[in-house]
Write a protein that holds these residues in place. Structure first.
Motif, PDB file in Angstrom:
ATOM      1  N   LEU A 105      10.924   6.106   2.374  1.00 26.27           N
ATOM      2  CA  LEU A 105      10.912   5.342   1.120  1.00 26.27           C
ATOM      3  C   LEU A 105      10.262   3.979   1.311  1.00 26.27           C
ATOM      4  CD1 LEU A 105      14.493   6.179  -0.246  1.00 26.27           C
ATOM      5  CD2 LEU A 105      12.303   7.114  -0.996  1.00 26.27           C
ATOM      6  N   GLY A 106      10.502   3.361   2.459  1.00 25.62           N
ATOM      7  CA  GLY A 106       9.911   2.050   2.714  1.00 25.62           C
ATOM      8  C   GLY A 106       8.394   2.103   2.765  1.00 25.62           C
ATOM      9  N   VAL A 107       7.844   3.126   3.417  1.00 27.55           N
ATOM     10  CA  VAL A 107       6.387   3.267   3.472  1.00 27.55           C
ATOM     11  C   VAL A 107       5.819   3.490   2.080  1.00 27.55           C
ATOM     12  CG1 VAL A 107       4.518   4.757   4.280  1.00 27.55           C
ATOM     13  CG2 VAL A 107       6.322   4.064   5.854  1.00 27.55           C
ATOM     14  N   PHE A 108       6.452   4.359   1.290  1.00 30.87           N
ATOM     15  CA  PHE A 108       5.936   4.650  -0.048  1.00 30.87           C
ATOM     16  C   PHE A 108       6.016   3.424  -0.958  1.00 30.87           C
ATOM     17  CE2 PHE A 108       6.593   6.070  -4.457  1.00 30.87           C
ATOM     18  CZ  PHE A 108       5.441   6.814  -4.641  1.00 30.87           C
ATOM     19  N   VAL A 109       7.164   2.761  -0.981  1.00 27.53           N
ATOM     20  CA  VAL A 109       7.334   1.595  -1.865  1.00 27.53           C
ATOM     21  C   VAL A 109       6.444   0.443  -1.422  1.00 27.53           C
ATOM     22  CG1 VAL A 109       8.982  -0.114  -2.720  1.00 27.53           C
ATOM     23  CG2 VAL A 109       9.675   2.273  -2.490  1.00 27.53           C
ATOM     24  N   ALA A 110       6.388   0.180  -0.115  1.00 31.52           N
ATOM     25  CA  ALA A 110       5.562  -0.923   0.379  1.00 31.52           C
ATOM     26  C   ALA A 110       4.083  -0.657   0.138  1.00 31.52           C
ATOM     27  CB  ALA A 110       5.823  -1.148   1.868  1.00 31.52           C
ATOM     28  N   ALA A 111       3.641   0.598   0.325  1.00 28.16           N
ATOM     29  CA  ALA A 111       2.227   0.927   0.132  1.00 28.16           C
ATOM     30  C   ALA A 111       1.833   0.810  -1.337  1.00 28.16           C
ATOM     31  CB  ALA A 111       1.936   2.330   0.648  1.00 28.16           C
ATOM     32  N   THR A 112       2.638   1.360  -2.225  1.00 21.42           N
ATOM     33  CA  THR A 112       2.305   1.280  -3.653  1.00 21.42           C
ATOM     34  C   THR A 112       2.381  -0.154  -4.153  1.00 21.42           C
ATOM     35  OG1 THR A 112       4.618   1.853  -4.125  1.00 21.42           O
ATOM     36  CG2 THR A 112       2.998   3.641  -4.163  1.00 21.42           C
ATOM     37  N   GLY A 194     -14.180   6.540  -6.193  1.00 17.96           N
ATOM     38  CA  GLY A 194     -13.198   7.575  -6.476  1.00 17.96           C
ATOM     39  C   GLY A 194     -13.009   7.801  -7.968  1.00 17.96           C
ATOM     40  N   LEU A 195     -13.002   6.698  -8.739  1.00 23.40           N
ATOM     41  CA  LEU A 195     -12.865   6.832 -10.186  1.00 23.40           C
ATOM     42  C   LEU A 195     -14.089   7.508 -10.801  1.00 23.40           C
ATOM     43  CD1 LEU A 195     -11.322   3.317 -10.996  1.00 23.40           C
ATOM     44  CD2 LEU A 195     -10.136   5.521 -10.914  1.00 23.40           C
ATOM     45  N   VAL A 196     -15.269   7.189 -10.261  1.00 21.49           N
ATOM     46  CA  VAL A 196     -16.493   7.816 -10.771  1.00 21.49           C
ATOM     47  C   VAL A 196     -16.465   9.323 -10.497  1.00 21.49           C
ATOM     48  CG1 VAL A 196     -18.991   7.964 -10.430  1.00 21.49           C
ATOM     49  CG2 VAL A 196     -17.880   5.728 -10.607  1.00 21.49           C
ATOM     50  N   ASP A 197     -15.861   9.726  -9.390  1.00 24.56           N
ATOM     51  CA  ASP A 197     -15.780  11.150  -9.047  1.00 24.56           C
ATOM     52  C   ASP A 197     -14.711  11.882  -9.844  1.00 24.56           C
ATOM     53  OD1 ASP A 197     -17.823  10.918  -7.243  1.00 24.56           O
ATOM     54  OD2 ASP A 197     -16.517  10.635  -5.511  1.00 24.56           O
ATOM     55  N   GLY A 198     -14.026  11.187 -10.740  1.00 14.92           N
ATOM     56  CA  GLY A 198     -13.063  11.848 -11.608  1.00 14.92           C
ATOM     57  C   GLY A 198     -11.611  11.741 -11.190  1.00 14.92           C
ATOM     58  N   LEU A 199     -11.313  10.953 -10.159  1.00 18.95           N
ATOM     59  CA  LEU A 199      -9.937  10.789  -9.735  1.00 18.95           C
ATOM     60  C   LEU A 199      -9.211   9.795 -10.626  1.00 18.95           C
ATOM     61  CD1 LEU A 199     -10.357  10.595  -5.842  1.00 18.95           C
ATOM     62  CD2 LEU A 199      -9.516  12.531  -7.175  1.00 18.95           C
ATOM     63  N   THR A 200      -7.910   9.972 -10.773  1.00 22.40           N
ATOM     64  CA  THR A 200      -7.091   9.001 -11.481  1.00 22.40           C
ATOM     65  C   THR A 200      -6.858   7.799 -10.565  1.00 22.40           C
ATOM     66  OG1 THR A 200      -5.048   9.991 -10.674  1.00 22.40           O
ATOM     67  CG2 THR A 200      -5.953  10.857 -12.744  1.00 22.40           C
ATOM     68  N   PHE A 205      -5.875   6.113  -4.999  1.00 21.40           N
ATOM     69  CA  PHE A 205      -5.002   5.488  -3.999  1.00 21.40           C
ATOM     70  C   PHE A 205      -4.535   6.509  -2.968  1.00 21.40           C
ATOM     71  CE2 PHE A 205      -0.423   5.074  -3.011  1.00 21.40           C
ATOM     72  CZ  PHE A 205      -0.478   4.009  -2.132  1.00 21.40           C
ATOM     73  N   TRP A 206      -4.123   7.682  -3.424  1.00 17.27           N
ATOM     74  CA  TRP A 206      -3.516   8.670  -2.539  1.00 17.27           C
ATOM     75  C   TRP A 206      -4.542   9.371  -1.661  1.00 17.27           C
ATOM     76  CZ3 TRP A 206       1.381   9.503  -1.218  1.00 17.27           C
ATOM     77  CH2 TRP A 206       1.708  10.691  -0.579  1.00 17.27           C
ATOM     78  N   ARG A 207      -5.701   9.728  -2.231  1.00 13.51           N
ATOM     79  CA  ARG A 207      -6.665  10.552  -1.510  1.00 13.51           C
ATOM     80  C   ARG A 207      -7.752   9.745  -0.800  1.00 13.51           C
ATOM     81  NH1 ARG A 207      -7.995  15.845  -5.300  1.00 13.51           N
ATOM     82  NH2 ARG A 207      -5.817  16.545  -5.583  1.00 13.51           N
ATOM     83  N   VAL A 208      -8.039   8.563  -1.282  1.00 14.55           N
ATOM     84  CA  VAL A 208      -9.170   7.809  -0.742  1.00 14.55           C
ATOM     85  C   VAL A 208      -8.717   6.585   0.052  1.00 14.55           C
ATOM     86  CG1 VAL A 208     -11.293   6.572  -1.303  1.00 14.55           C
ATOM     87  CG2 VAL A 208     -10.629   8.592  -2.643  1.00 14.55           C
ATOM     88  N   VAL A 209      -7.916   5.733  -0.584  1.00 12.15           N
ATOM     89  CA  VAL A 209      -7.570   4.451   0.036  1.00 12.15           C
ATOM     90  C   VAL A 209      -6.495   4.610   1.101  1.00 12.15           C
ATOM     91  CG1 VAL A 209      -6.721   2.119  -0.402  1.00 12.15           C
ATOM     92  CG2 VAL A 209      -8.220   3.240  -2.065  1.00 12.15           C
ATOM     93  N   LEU A 210      -5.462   5.389   0.807  1.00 17.19           N
ATOM     94  CA  LEU A 210      -4.339   5.498   1.744  1.00 17.19           C
ATOM     95  C   LEU A 210      -4.743   6.035   3.110  1.00 17.19           C
ATOM     96  CD1 LEU A 210      -1.414   4.683   1.380  1.00 17.19           C
ATOM     97  CD2 LEU A 210      -0.843   7.065   0.943  1.00 17.19           C
ATOM     98  N   PRO A 211      -5.622   7.060   3.199  1.00 13.59           N
ATOM     99  CA  PRO A 211      -6.033   7.501   4.538  1.00 13.59           C
ATOM    100  C   PRO A 211      -6.746   6.420   5.346  1.00 13.59           C
ATOM    101  CG  PRO A 211      -6.525   9.208   2.926  1.00 13.59           C
ATOM    102  CD  PRO A 211      -6.102   7.993   2.152  1.00 13.59           C
ATOM    103  N   LEU A 212      -7.394   5.485   4.664  1.00 10.47           N
ATOM    104  CA  LEU A 212      -8.064   4.395   5.379  1.00 10.47           C
ATOM    105  C   LEU A 212      -7.081   3.355   5.893  1.00 10.47           C
ATOM    106  CD1 LEU A 212     -11.098   3.826   2.965  1.00 10.47           C
ATOM    107  CD2 LEU A 212     -11.061   5.141   5.096  1.00 10.47           C
ATOM    108  N   ALA A 213      -5.860   3.376   5.386  1.00  6.80           N
ATOM    109  CA  ALA A 213      -4.855   2.380   5.759  1.00  6.80           C
ATOM    110  C   ALA A 213      -3.857   2.922   6.776  1.00  6.80           C
ATOM    111  CB  ALA A 213      -4.122   1.894   4.503  1.00  6.80           C
ATOM    112  N   ARG A 214      -4.244   3.923   7.547  1.00  3.47           N
ATOM    113  CA  ARG A 214      -3.320   4.520   8.511  1.00  3.47           C
ATOM    114  C   ARG A 214      -2.759   3.521   9.520  1.00  3.47           C
ATOM    115  NH1 ARG A 214      -6.335  10.291   9.942  1.00  3.47           N
ATOM    116  NH2 ARG A 214      -5.974  11.276   7.904  1.00  3.47           N
ATOM    117  N   PRO A 215      -3.555   2.602  10.074  1.00  4.84           N
ATOM    118  CA  PRO A 215      -2.955   1.642  11.018  1.00  4.84           C
ATOM    119  C   PRO A 215      -1.837   0.822  10.391  1.00  4.84           C
ATOM    120  CG  PRO A 215      -5.343   1.622  11.205  1.00  4.84           C
ATOM    121  CD  PRO A 215      -5.028   2.454  10.003  1.00  4.84           C
ATOM    122  N   SER A 216      -2.058   0.336   9.178  1.00  5.47           N
ATOM    123  CA  SER A 216      -1.013  -0.454   8.525  1.00  5.47           C
ATOM    124  C   SER A 216       0.180   0.407   8.146  1.00  5.47           C
ATOM    125  CB  SER A 216      -1.589  -1.133   7.281  1.00  5.47           C
ATOM    126  OG  SER A 216      -0.656  -2.048   6.728  1.00  5.47           O
TER     127      SER A 216
END
Length: 298
Positions: A105-112, A194-200, A205-216
């Motif tokens: 829960l901490g990872v999800f709340v802090a990330a969002t 990501g928005l141009v490709d049709g993502l919400t 956030f979930w598919r594009v940005v979050l994988p880039l933030a793995r160290p954090s």
């Protein structure tokens, strides 16, 4: 002529580099002193851990003796007593549940939260940032009474979810700030692509940005886990029932007013360190990158 000039420049550069290296080279005495200091610091750091493990392997009440029975007759009696004669397995299960839920829960709340503060400007944006910052300034001792009253009113005393909620109040503010700082280093053009490709927005956030933030994310997960795993104050106040106690509270039973069972304490300490070490090994390759990247703009 050009060959001579090139050779001269190369020679000059090499001489300059060698000279520069020679001026900064440590003397043998300084090198010995440096390595000796490092070895001494390492020995001082490892001594408590080594003493802990050796004491846990001594026979029952063997810690009272100054002799090193560990080299003659090592014993797992203390571990058998901890696992068979105490409620340690129950405490371990409660701690794993509390720490695991706090981490997820901490990872999800802090990330969002960090992503929202980093990417969007909304009414109260600055107020939310100040709220996360000010929350970290209050000591745990001050927050225990209001949190206890709140948990009692909601019926969350002696409940794992209530303890997790208390741990999140400690872990999320710091981790949200750290995640926000890391998201600031990721170009906004990636979100727009990501928005141009049709993502919400959430899909971006979930598919594009979050994988880039793995160290954090790794740093956040480790911090949230350790916040819950080694905590004692909240667990002591909120979890009074025997079957609801965590490791930090349960181990207090091995220490009395006039006695301490060091065999049980040391064996328990070794067992408690294993899950923390496993989590550290899983995220260690991301820790340095996550901490340094998150610290550049904090």
């Amino acid at each position: 002529m050009s060959t001579v000039t090139s050779s001269t420049v190369t020679s000059s550069t090499g001489t300059s580099s060698t000279g520069s290296y020679g001026r900064h080279k440590r003397s043998p005495a300084a090198s010995i002193l440096l390595h000796g200091t490092l070895l001494l610091a390492t020995a001082i750091s490892l001594f408590p851990v080594v003493w802990l493990v050796l004491t846990s392997l001594k026979p029952r009440d063997g810690w009272l003796s100054s002799e090193l029975e560990i080299f003659n007759q090592p014993s797992l009696t203390n571990y058998a007593r901890v696992l068979g004669d105490t409620e340690f397995p129950v405490w371990l299960l409660n701690s794993v549940l509390a720490a695991g839920l706090t981490m997820l829960l901490g990872v999800f709340v802090a990330a969002t939260t960090g992503y929202a503060i980093s990417r969007f400007r909304f009414p109260g944006h600055r107020g939310v940032m100040w709220l996360l910052l000010v929350t970290q300034m209050f000591p745990v001792a001050i927050l225990i009474v209001p949190l206890y009253n709140l948990m009692a009113g909601l019926g969350l005393l002696n409940q794992i979810p209530g303890l997790v909620a208390a741990y999140l109040t400690v872990a999320v503010p710091f981790c949200a700030w750290m995640m926000k700082s890391y998201f600031d280093t990721i170009p906004r053009e990636i979100d727009q692509a990501g928005l141009v490709d049709g993502l919400t927005p959430f899909g971006t956030f979930w598919r594009v940005v979050l994988p880039l933030a793995r160290p954090s994310l790794a740093v956040t997960a480790f911090y949230c886990f350790m916040t819950a795993w080694g905590e004692v104050a909240y667990a002591t106040v909120f979890m009074s029932q025997e079957e609801k106690r965590t490791l930090g509270v349960g181990l207090q039973q091995f220490v009395g007013q006039h006695w301490s069972d060091w065999g049980l304490l040391t064996a328990s300490a070794v067992l408690i360190a294993i899950p923390a070490a496993v989590v550290f090994l899983l995220v260690q390759r991301h820790l340095v990158a996550g901490l340094t990247s998150g610290a550049t703009k904090m």
